[in-house]
Structure formats: C-alpha cells, structure tokens
Design an enzyme around this catalytic site. Structure first.
Site, PDB file in Angstrom:
ATOM      1  N   HIS A 104      -4.296  17.394   6.721  1.00 52.48           N
ATOM      2  CA  HIS A 104      -4.060  17.086   5.065  1.00 52.48           C
ATOM      3  C   HIS A 104      -2.427  16.910   5.431  1.00 52.48           C
ATOM      4  O   HIS A 104      -1.971  17.846   5.643  1.00 52.48           O
ATOM      5  CB  HIS A 104      -4.733  18.040   4.275  1.00 52.48           C
ATOM      6  CG  HIS A 104      -4.593  17.719   2.261  1.00 52.48           C
ATOM      7  ND1 HIS A 104      -3.092  17.732   2.531  1.00 52.48           N
ATOM      8  CD2 HIS A 104      -5.494  16.882   1.713  1.00 52.48           C
ATOM      9  CE1 HIS A 104      -3.484  16.110   1.450  1.00 52.48           C
ATOM     10  NE2 HIS A 104      -5.176  16.436   0.922  1.00 52.48           N
ATOM     11  N   ASP A 116      -3.932  26.371   5.741  1.00 54.86           N
ATOM     12  CA  ASP A 116      -4.392  25.933   4.554  1.00 54.86           C
ATOM     13  C   ASP A 116      -6.514  26.545   4.611  1.00 54.86           C
ATOM     14  O   ASP A 116      -6.903  25.604   5.126  1.00 54.86           O
ATOM     15  CB  ASP A 116      -4.296  24.925   5.177  1.00 54.86           C
ATOM     16  CG  ASP A 116      -4.960  23.372   3.818  1.00 54.86           C
ATOM     17  OD1 ASP A 116      -5.484  24.282   2.958  1.00 54.86           O
ATOM     18  OD2 ASP A 116      -4.136  22.329   4.236  1.00 54.86           O
ATOM     19  N   GLN A 160      -9.994  24.741   1.903  1.00 53.35           N
ATOM     20  CA  GLN A 160     -11.531  23.825   2.065  1.00 53.35           C
ATOM     21  C   GLN A 160     -12.672  24.864   2.004  1.00 53.35           C
ATOM     22  O   GLN A 160     -13.351  24.529   3.029  1.00 53.35           O
ATOM     23  CB  GLN A 160     -11.580  22.462   2.619  1.00 53.35           C
ATOM     24  CG  GLN A 160     -10.948  21.204   2.232  1.00 53.35           C
ATOM     25  CD  GLN A 160     -11.459  20.755   1.311  1.00 53.35           C
ATOM     26  OE1 GLN A 160     -12.157  20.682   0.511  1.00 53.35           O
ATOM     27  NE2 GLN A 160     -10.873  19.169   0.773  1.00 53.35           N
ATOM     28  N   LYS A 206     -10.277  23.258  -6.932  1.00 52.44           N
ATOM     29  CA  LYS A 206     -11.749  23.298  -5.803  1.00 52.44           C
ATOM     30  C   LYS A 206     -12.717  24.183  -5.001  1.00 52.44           C
ATOM     31  O   LYS A 206     -13.085  23.963  -4.752  1.00 52.44           O
ATOM     32  CB  LYS A 206     -11.029  22.798  -4.611  1.00 52.44           C
ATOM     33  CG  LYS A 206      -9.807  21.578  -4.061  1.00 52.44           C
ATOM     34  CD  LYS A 206      -9.831  21.616  -2.866  1.00 52.44           C
ATOM     35  CE  LYS A 206      -8.594  20.513  -2.427  1.00 52.44           C
ATOM     36  NZ  LYS A 206      -8.468  18.985  -2.667  1.00 52.44           N
ATOM     37  N   CYS A 229      -5.933  11.821   2.496  1.00 53.47           N
ATOM     38  CA  CYS A 229      -4.858  12.131   2.600  1.00 53.47           C
ATOM     39  C   CYS A 229      -4.636  12.733   4.501  1.00 53.47           C
ATOM     40  O   CYS A 229      -3.980  14.013   4.698  1.00 53.47           O
ATOM     41  CB  CYS A 229      -4.251  13.475   1.451  1.00 53.47           C
ATOM     42  SG  CYS A 229      -4.194  12.927   0.261  1.00 53.47           S
TER      43      CYS A 229
END
Lengths: 131, 402
Positions: B116, B193, B196, B219, B359
């Site tokens: 991202h 990261d 997700q 999220k 993104c």
C-alpha cells in the site's frame, strides 16, 4: 437515471471506438490532466489554422464516461472557430452526453472538457492567435 | 456469521438490501461498538492521565483497559502497544523515530512492490533524507512474493524490511514469519503492515517475532481515527519520541525535557480516547467469535466467491488462484469495462465494491493494469451477499453489452 440509460449504446460506442483518438504531429495547442481521485487521464492536441480547430486528437485512459464525453466533444468542436469553442460551458458538454450523472461521476464527464479549455486558453493566451 | 449485529447492514440503498463488499477499505461497526462509544461520552468522558477527579479516573481506566485487551489480542505486553491514528501513522512513527537515526548514505531499506502507498511513501521520504537506497521485492505472475529475490536482497544486509502481511489488492498472505526469520539472520529489523491481517486471521507478534507491527482500528470493526503500533519494548525503550507535547513527558524545563515511560512516550497530546475504547470493544467482539473462526468463515466465503466468479464469462481475477494462499480480498476486471463503470452499475444494485488503484499504483504497474475492481469480505459477509454480487455482475454484462 438507471445503468442501462447511463451506458446507452452511444456512450459504449464512443468508449469502445473513440473518435479522434491518437496523436497529432502538427499540434500547436495541447494540454493534459489527471483526475487524482480516480486516476483517469486525458491529453488533447489541436491544430489551429486561421483561428479554427482544423484538427483535434485526444488520448488517455479511464472510464466509459470520461472517454465517451471527450470523444463526443472532439466531434462537436472540430472545424469550429477556437474562440467560439473555448466559450463552451459545462452544460453544453453534458447536453452532448445526454445522460444524467451523479456528482461523483460529473468529474469523469468533465475531465476532457477541462483539458480542452486548458489547451484552448493556452493557445489563445500564447499570442499565436494574433499572428 | 454475525450480520444482524451490524445496524448499517440492515438498511437499504436504491431500494435494495445493502451488500457491503468493501471491508478492506473500512469495515462496518457492530452495535456494541457504537453503544460503547456513546456510553463513554455519556458516563465517563474526561481527559485521561492527568485528572484526579472521578471522571478522569474512569476515562483513564477504560482507555488503559482497551490497551490491555489489544495487547492480549496480539500477544504483546501493554507497554508495547502504542495508540496512533492508523497504520499510516504507525509506519511513519517507525520511519522517523527508529529508522532515520540508524540510516546513513548507501544503507538499504527493503520493501515489496505489493505494498500500500502507506508502506512505500514514508520510506521514500526517509531514503531521500538519509541517502539510503530503497529496494523492492518483486512478485511472481501468480501474485506471490518472489522469495528468491527476497533472499538476494536480504543478503545485502538491509537495515530494515518493511513488508505487508496481507496484500490489500491481491489478498496474498505473505510468509511473514519466514521472512522475519531470514531478515533477523542478516541483522535486519522488520516492520509488518498488518492492516489487512490482524482483522482477518490470528496474529501473534511474539510468534512472528516482528520488531514492529502496525494496524488500523477501522478495518477491524472499530471506529476511524484509532490505530495501533506494536514495537518490541527493547527497541521502543531506546527510541526517541516521535511527536512532542503533553502526556509524553515526565518533566519539562525551558531548556530540556525528559520523557514519559512506555507506551505514553509515543502518545503526545490528548489521544482518541473514545476511539481506543471502541476498538477495545471491537477486539472483545472478535475474541468472542475467535479469530480462528473468523478466518475459517472468511476462507469459506472467499473460496465460494472465487468459484462463482470463475463461472462468469469475461471475468479476469488477479492474485493467487489457490484460495488458501489469500485472505478475503479479490481484485478483478470484467472484459474491457473500466472498474469505475462497473462500480456504478453495482451501486445501483445496492452492491458496494471498490474500484481504482487501491493506493497501490506500483502493484497496478506490475499487474499491467491501471485499475481493478475489488471485493473484500469481513465477519458479517454472507453467502447471500456473494450471490447478490454475482447477479449484479451478470447484470453488468448485459448493461455493457458483453
């Protein structure tokens, strides 16, 4: 307006077979812009002769609405005096499209028009027009 | 699994039942999270940490309890859980307070082409500032990380590996644990990261052995404006603060100041107290369901959606064909139709999907497309949602005369 009406035959036709698509080697007016919110991109080149739009080409990538609107616009302005075409308003462009659009899709429809105005006023302001 | 717990999903759009398939962008919120936020403002609202009155004590207790829940959820200790605004802020914190002082000209930072923008741009800025070089692990045709190239890049002993756990475009679940082990063998620190991954599968920072891990509350059924950065205590202890201001200090003099203890050293100014409490409730909710069950539910739906989509003519699916190698995200295109046009048709059917570059412009380049459409699922997604989506997809074929 429902999807069937929005993506009418003419819109899909202009999307799949855009008019005046490509590059113009003799262009003396040109501009390019990107819609940062969606990544759509349009470039316009024109050959201005004796104050008229003798030829016009556009290129770019994006949704059916942005591509079809620009294709329709090139049909409309080709051969017209530049100063007259430069005075076109956004409602004129939407009338060419003939469909209702949500505020979010309005940007798509008007990207080519914005680039056309940039090219036209760039030329008119450059002094070439008076030569 | 839990559709009825989410008030927004009970409504309609364009006269149609809402089918929300944009959970990778942000999830909907269960009633208990919404109620918890209202309850905080109606019964406990005050600033945290500095008041001696009852309300401040209540607010502080609830805020710190939220931290403890999140720490347990990811296998960290309380001092290692720093509240930030979102994943992006967590990554920027690491870039500025950790990486910058360790990097010199010619040093290497490694990331991947499937990141991202939030895990690319902060490193570009830091590389420009320090003269470090930024290298990227490429992906295979199937949308997996090229592990051969990953190993070659790690041989160069980079200072930092900044890597996504799960791709927000392809859904690819990266072998984070293996990459972290390889990186550590070369003296490389690792930031994950997890925006997700934490919302969708069991994640344990101790098991992963990552040095930093960032994720966003919104999220994972929590409110917007709150996120988490995990950092190993030994590293956080030695780091300088990121932002300066109230709450992050121990003592302030006109010529110098000393810093508060962890984790407050990294929480300058009044934090998003209600947001943290809301996220704590979201974590309770997920823990009650059990992350193993959440993962299983989403895997089932993912496999179902993939199978159904493969049956629709002219659908191009990106990313791993093997459903077990991906999380609940499917990027696709329909013939020559631009994803924005597809989204408009879907919207009319009450089906909310995402379209664009997500993104991740470098990844779009690697896939050879300018944009894709994307569906993404969460705990509340149902089989009926997928069926409605497929019906809408078939309608789109007619609209676009395919």
């Amino acid at each position: 307006m429902n999807a069937e009406a929005m993506y009418a035959e003419t819109i899909m036709d202009h999307y799949r077979h855009p008019h005046h698509y490509g590059a113009l080697p003799v262009a003396n007016a040109h501009a390019h812009d990107v819609n940062t919110s969606c990544g759509d991109e349009i470039g316009i080149q024109m050959e201005i002769k004796d104050g008229r739009i003798a030829d016009i080409r556009f290129n770019g990538k994006g949704c059916a609405i942005s591509q079809a609107a620009t294709s329709l616009l090139t049909d409309f302005v080709i051969g017209k005096p530049l100063d007259e075409a430069a005075r076109l308003q956004k409602d004129d462009v939407l009338e060419l499209l003939g469909i209702e659009l949500s505020p979010m899709r309005l940007k798509c429809a008007l990207l080519g028009f914005k680039v056309f105005k940039l090219a036209a006023y760039g030329y008119l302001g450059s002094g070439e027009y008076n030569d | 699994m839990t559709h009825h717990d989410f008030p927004l999903l009970q409504g309609t759009i364009n006269g149609k039942k809402i089918v929300y398939l944009d959970s990778a962008a942000t999830t909907q919120k269960p009633q208990i999270v919404l109620k918890g936020i209202t309850d905080f403002y109606t019964t406990a609202n005050a600033n945290v940490h500095r008041g001696l009155h009852t309300l401040s004590a209540r607010a502080t207790a609830q805020y710190e309890a939220a931290r403890q829940k999140i720490a347990r959820f990811i296998g960290a200790n309380d001092k290692e859980v720093i509240f930030v605004r979102n994943t992006t802020e967590g990554i920027n914190l690491v870039a500025h307070a950790f990486a910058k002082s360790r990097l010199k000209k010619g040093d290497i930072i490694v990331s991947t082409v499937m990141e991202h923008h939030s895990n690319i741009v902060p490193w570009q800025l830091i590389a420009q500032e320090t003269g470090a070089n930024l290298c990227f692990i490429p992906i295979t045709e199937e949308g997996l990380l090229d592990m051969q190239m990953a190993m070659e890049l790690l041989e160069k002993k980079p200072v930092l590996l900044a890597i996504t756990h799960v791709s927000n475009v392809l859904g690819t679940i990266n072998p984070a644990k293996e990459l972290i082990r390889l990186a550590h063998a070369h003296g490389t620190f690792v930031l994950v990261d997890a925006a997700q991954s934490v919302p969708h599968l069991p994640v344990n920072v101790h098991d992963l052995d990552c040095d930093f891990l960032a994720f966003s509350g919104h999220k994972m059924l929590g409110p917007t404006g709150i996120g988490v950065l995990f950092g190993k205590q030994t590293l956080l202890d030695r780091m300088h603060p990121f932002l300066g201001g109230g709450d992050m200090i121990k003592e302030v003099h006109l010529d110098k100041s000393t810093w508060n203890e962890l984790p407050w050293k990294f929480e300058a100014g009044t934090p998003d107290i209600a947001g943290a409490i809301g996220l704590g409730i979201a974590v309770d909710y997920l823990m009650t369901k059990g992350m193993d069950n959440v993962f299983r539910h989403e895997q089932e739906l993912l496999a179902y959606a993939l199978q159904k989509m493969k049956g629709v003519k002219d659908v191009i699916i990106y990313g791993p064909g093997d459903a077990t190698k991906r999380s609940g995200v499917i990027s696709f295109n329909l013939a020559d139709i631009h994803p924005h046009d597809l989204t408009t048709v879907m919207d009319e059917e009450g089906v909310m999907i995402r379209s664009g570059h997500h993104c991740a412009q470098p990844l779009m380049g690697a896939l050879g497309v300018t944009a894709t459409a994307r569906i993404s699922i969460s705990v509340y997604t149902t089989k009926e949602d997928i069926d409605t989506f497929i019906t809408a997809l078939e309608k789109a074929q007619k609209v676009f005369r395919l």
